[in-house]
Design a protein around this motif. Structure first.
Motif, PDB file in Angstrom:
ATOM      1  N   GLY A 139      -1.932   8.403  -2.402  1.00 46.28           N
ATOM      2  CA  GLY A 139      -1.780   8.708  -0.995  1.00 46.28           C
ATOM      3  C   GLY A 139      -1.409   7.512  -0.148  1.00 46.28           C
ATOM      4  O   GLY A 139      -1.294   7.632   1.064  1.00 46.28           O
ATOM      5  N   GLN A 140      -1.245   6.360  -0.753  1.00 42.02           N
ATOM      6  CA  GLN A 140      -0.888   5.179   0.014  1.00 42.02           C
ATOM      7  C   GLN A 140       0.490   5.356   0.641  1.00 42.02           C
ATOM      8  O   GLN A 140       1.383   5.986   0.069  1.00 42.02           O
ATOM      9  N   ASP A 141       0.662   4.787   1.844  1.00 38.44           N
ATOM     10  CA  ASP A 141       1.974   4.847   2.478  1.00 38.44           C
ATOM     11  C   ASP A 141       2.977   4.113   1.605  1.00 38.44           C
ATOM     12  O   ASP A 141       2.752   2.963   1.230  1.00 38.44           O
ATOM     13  N   PRO A 142       4.115   4.744   1.258  1.00 43.86           N
ATOM     14  CA  PRO A 142       5.052   4.113   0.324  1.00 43.86           C
ATOM     15  C   PRO A 142       5.649   2.809   0.822  1.00 43.86           C
ATOM     16  O   PRO A 142       5.947   1.917   0.021  1.00 43.86           O
ATOM     17  N   ALA A 143       5.826   2.672   2.134  1.00 44.23           N
ATOM     18  CA  ALA A 143       6.396   1.431   2.661  1.00 44.23           C
ATOM     19  C   ALA A 143       5.438   0.265   2.488  1.00 44.23           C
ATOM     20  O   ALA A 143       5.852  -0.881   2.328  1.00 44.23           O
ATOM     21  N   MET A 144       4.137   0.541   2.533  1.00 41.69           N
ATOM     22  CA  MET A 144       3.125  -0.498   2.405  1.00 41.69           C
ATOM     23  C   MET A 144       2.671  -0.707   0.959  1.00 41.69           C
ATOM     24  O   MET A 144       2.131  -1.756   0.616  1.00 41.69           O
ATOM     25  N   ALA A 145       2.886   0.284   0.103  1.00 42.67           N
ATOM     26  CA  ALA A 145       2.298   0.275  -1.229  1.00 42.67           C
ATOM     27  C   ALA A 145       2.681  -0.951  -2.047  1.00 42.67           C
ATOM     28  O   ALA A 145       1.861  -1.503  -2.775  1.00 42.67           O
ATOM     29  N   ARG A 146       3.934  -1.407  -1.944  1.00 44.57           N
ATOM     30  CA  ARG A 146       4.378  -2.540  -2.757  1.00 44.57           C
ATOM     31  C   ARG A 146       3.688  -3.847  -2.382  1.00 44.57           C
ATOM     32  O   ARG A 146       3.730  -4.817  -3.141  1.00 44.57           O
ATOM     33  N   PHE A 147       3.051  -3.884  -1.198  1.00 48.38           N
ATOM     34  CA  PHE A 147       2.416  -5.119  -0.739  1.00 48.38           C
ATOM     35  C   PHE A 147       0.907  -5.132  -0.964  1.00 48.38           C
ATOM     36  O   PHE A 147       0.241  -6.122  -0.623  1.00 48.38           O
ATOM     37  N   ILE A 148       0.366  -4.057  -1.502  1.00 51.62           N
ATOM     38  CA  ILE A 148      -1.074  -4.020  -1.760  1.00 51.62           C
ATOM     39  C   ILE A 148      -1.446  -5.115  -2.768  1.00 51.62           C
ATOM     40  O   ILE A 148      -0.787  -5.287  -3.790  1.00 51.62           O
ATOM     41  N   GLY A 149      -2.474  -5.864  -2.440  1.00 50.27           N
ATOM     42  CA  GLY A 149      -2.900  -6.989  -3.264  1.00 50.27           C
ATOM     43  C   GLY A 149      -2.348  -8.321  -2.808  1.00 50.27           C
ATOM     44  O   GLY A 149      -2.715  -9.366  -3.348  1.00 50.27           O
ATOM     45  N   THR A 150      -1.460  -8.307  -1.798  1.00 49.13           N
ATOM     46  CA  THR A 150      -0.886  -9.552  -1.291  1.00 49.13           C
ATOM     47  C   THR A 150      -1.389  -9.817   0.126  1.00 49.13           C
ATOM     48  O   THR A 150      -1.758  -8.888   0.850  1.00 49.13           O
ATOM     49  N   PRO A 151      -1.402 -11.092   0.564  1.00 50.21           N
ATOM     50  CA  PRO A 151      -1.951 -11.422   1.884  1.00 50.21           C
ATOM     51  C   PRO A 151      -0.975 -11.140   3.016  1.00 50.21           C
ATOM     52  O   PRO A 151       0.247 -11.229   2.856  1.00 50.21           O
ATOM     53  N   ILE A 152      -1.528 -10.797   4.154  1.00 49.95           N
ATOM     54  CA  ILE A 152      -0.746 -10.630   5.382  1.00 49.95           C
ATOM     55  C   ILE A 152      -0.526 -12.008   5.983  1.00 49.95           C
ATOM     56  O   ILE A 152      -1.473 -12.687   6.371  1.00 49.95           O
ATOM     57  N   ARG A 153       0.724 -12.432   6.044  1.00 48.86           N
ATOM     58  CA  ARG A 153       1.035 -13.766   6.578  1.00 48.86           C
ATOM     59  C   ARG A 153       1.134 -13.766   8.097  1.00 48.86           C
ATOM     60  O   ARG A 153       0.727 -14.727   8.751  1.00 48.86           O
ATOM     61  N   SER A 154       1.744 -12.745   8.655  1.00 47.96           N
ATOM     62  CA  SER A 154       1.886 -12.724  10.103  1.00 47.96           C
ATOM     63  C   SER A 154       1.969 -11.302  10.610  1.00 47.96           C
ATOM     64  O   SER A 154       2.307 -10.369   9.868  1.00 47.96           O
ATOM     65  N   VAL A 155       1.642 -11.149  11.887  1.00 45.43           N
ATOM     66  CA  VAL A 155       1.802  -9.881  12.596  1.00 45.43           C
ATOM     67  C   VAL A 155       2.481 -10.216  13.912  1.00 45.43           C
ATOM     68  O   VAL A 155       1.926 -10.943  14.732  1.00 45.43           O
ATOM     69  N   ARG A 156       3.711  -9.705  14.085  1.00 38.87           N
ATOM     70  CA  ARG A 156       4.499 -10.046  15.267  1.00 38.87           C
ATOM     71  C   ARG A 156       4.856  -8.795  16.059  1.00 38.87           C
ATOM     72  O   ARG A 156       5.041  -7.717  15.496  1.00 38.87           O
TER      73      ARG A 156
END
Length: 236
Positions: free
Chosen positions: A69-86
Motif C-alpha cells: 500500500g505504499q505510495d509508488p512515488a515514495m516507495a523507491r526511497f524507503i530506507g533512505t534519509p530525507i536530505r531536504s524539504v523545499r
C-alpha cells in the motif's frame, strides 16, 4: 501549532520507513500522505485549500498499511534519509502561494503538491501546463566562502534574494535559511529554518562549492558571483 505538532526540519536526516496515501484526513480533504520516519511519530501532509498542512498522525495510521500500500512515488526511497524539504511556489496572475514541497533523497526527489484542492504525489512526472507556474528557489546567484579551513562555509543568496548559510563539517552538510547574513537576525522560531541536512559518512571538513550544491539539491546561476572573504568569519 502546538508543541506536539511537527516541523519540516524534524524530518531532515531521518530515514523514510513508510509513505502511504490515506483518506482519514480532516473533513473536506480528499486524501493525505502519511510519512513514517525513524525515531519519531508519523506525520501527515494534508490539503487545506490551496496549501499543504503538516500535522501529527496517529501511529496506527501507518502501522496498519501493508508494504503493497505504499505510495509508488515514495516507495523507491524507503530506507533512505530525507536530505531536504523545499517549498514549491505556484505563481499566477500576481499571486504567489506555497503549493507543495519537494522531498530530496540521495537518489532523487519527490514532489507533494496541492492542485485544485487535491493532493498530488509526483515522481518524474510532468504535470502539464501547471509546470510553467511552479517554482523552487534553488538557484544561487552569489556565494562568498567565509572560512578557508574547516568547516567549509559560505554566505549565499538565491536569484530570488533569499539568504542561505552553507556549512560542512565532520562529513555533515547543512543549508539554513535566514533573513540575512547578520547573525542577530537568525531565529529558528521566526524567519529562519533548516533547509537541508545530510551526512556523507566521512569526518571531512573540506568540500568544494559545486559538490556541496549537488548534495544539497541546489545549483549555480550561469552568471553567479563566487568569491572568498579575505578574513575568516568563524561563526560557529
Amino acid at each position: 501549532m502546538s508543541d506536539d505538532e511537527p516541523y519540516l526540519c524534524d524530518l531532515l536526516g531521518k530515514r523514510l520507513l513508510g509513505a502511504a496515501l490515506s483518506h482519514d484526513g480532516p473533513v473536506g480533504s480528499s486524501s493525505s500522505l502519511v510519512l513514517r520516519t525513524e525515531e519519531q511519530a508519523p506525520v501527515r501532509l494534508v490539503p487545506q485549500g490551496s496549501a499543504l498542512l503538516l500535522t501529527a498522525a496517529p501511529p496506527a495510521g501507518v502501522a496498519s498499511v501493508p508494504a503493497a500500500g505504499q505510495d509508488p512515488a515514495m516507495a523507491r526511497f524507503i530506507g533512505t534519509p530525507i536530505r531536504s524539504v523545499r517549498e514549491i511556489r505556484h505563481r499566477q496572475d500576481g499571486s504567489d502561494l506555497v503549493a507543495g514541497l519537494t522531498f530530496q533523497f540521495p537518489d532523487g526527489n519527490v514532489r507533494v503538491l496541492v492542485l485544485d484542492g487535491e493532493l498530488v504525489v509526483a515522481h518524474d512526472r510532468h504535470l502539464g501546463e501547471v509546470e510553467a507556474r511552479l517554482h523552487e528557489d534553488v538557484t544561487v546567484a552569489r556565494a562568498v566562502r567565509t572560512c578557508l579551513a574547516s568547516p567549509s562555509q559560505w554566505d549565499a543568496w538565491t536569484t530570488e534574494g533569499q539568504y542561505l548559510y552553507f556549512r560542512y563539517r565532520h562529513g555533515e552538510g547543512t543549508v539554513e535559511q535566514h533573513p540575512s547574513e547578520d547573525t542577530d537576525t537568525w531565529d529558528l522560531g521566526g524567519g529562519s529554518r533548516l533547509w537541508t541536512l545530510w551526512n556523507d559518512g566521512t569526518d571531512d571538513g573540506e568540500i568544494a562549492l559545486p559538490e556541496f550544491l549537488a548534495l544539497a539539491g541546489l545549483r549555480l546561476a550561469p552568471d553567479a558571483e563566487v568569491s572568498v572573504l579575505s578574513s575568516w568569519k568563524g561563526r560557529r
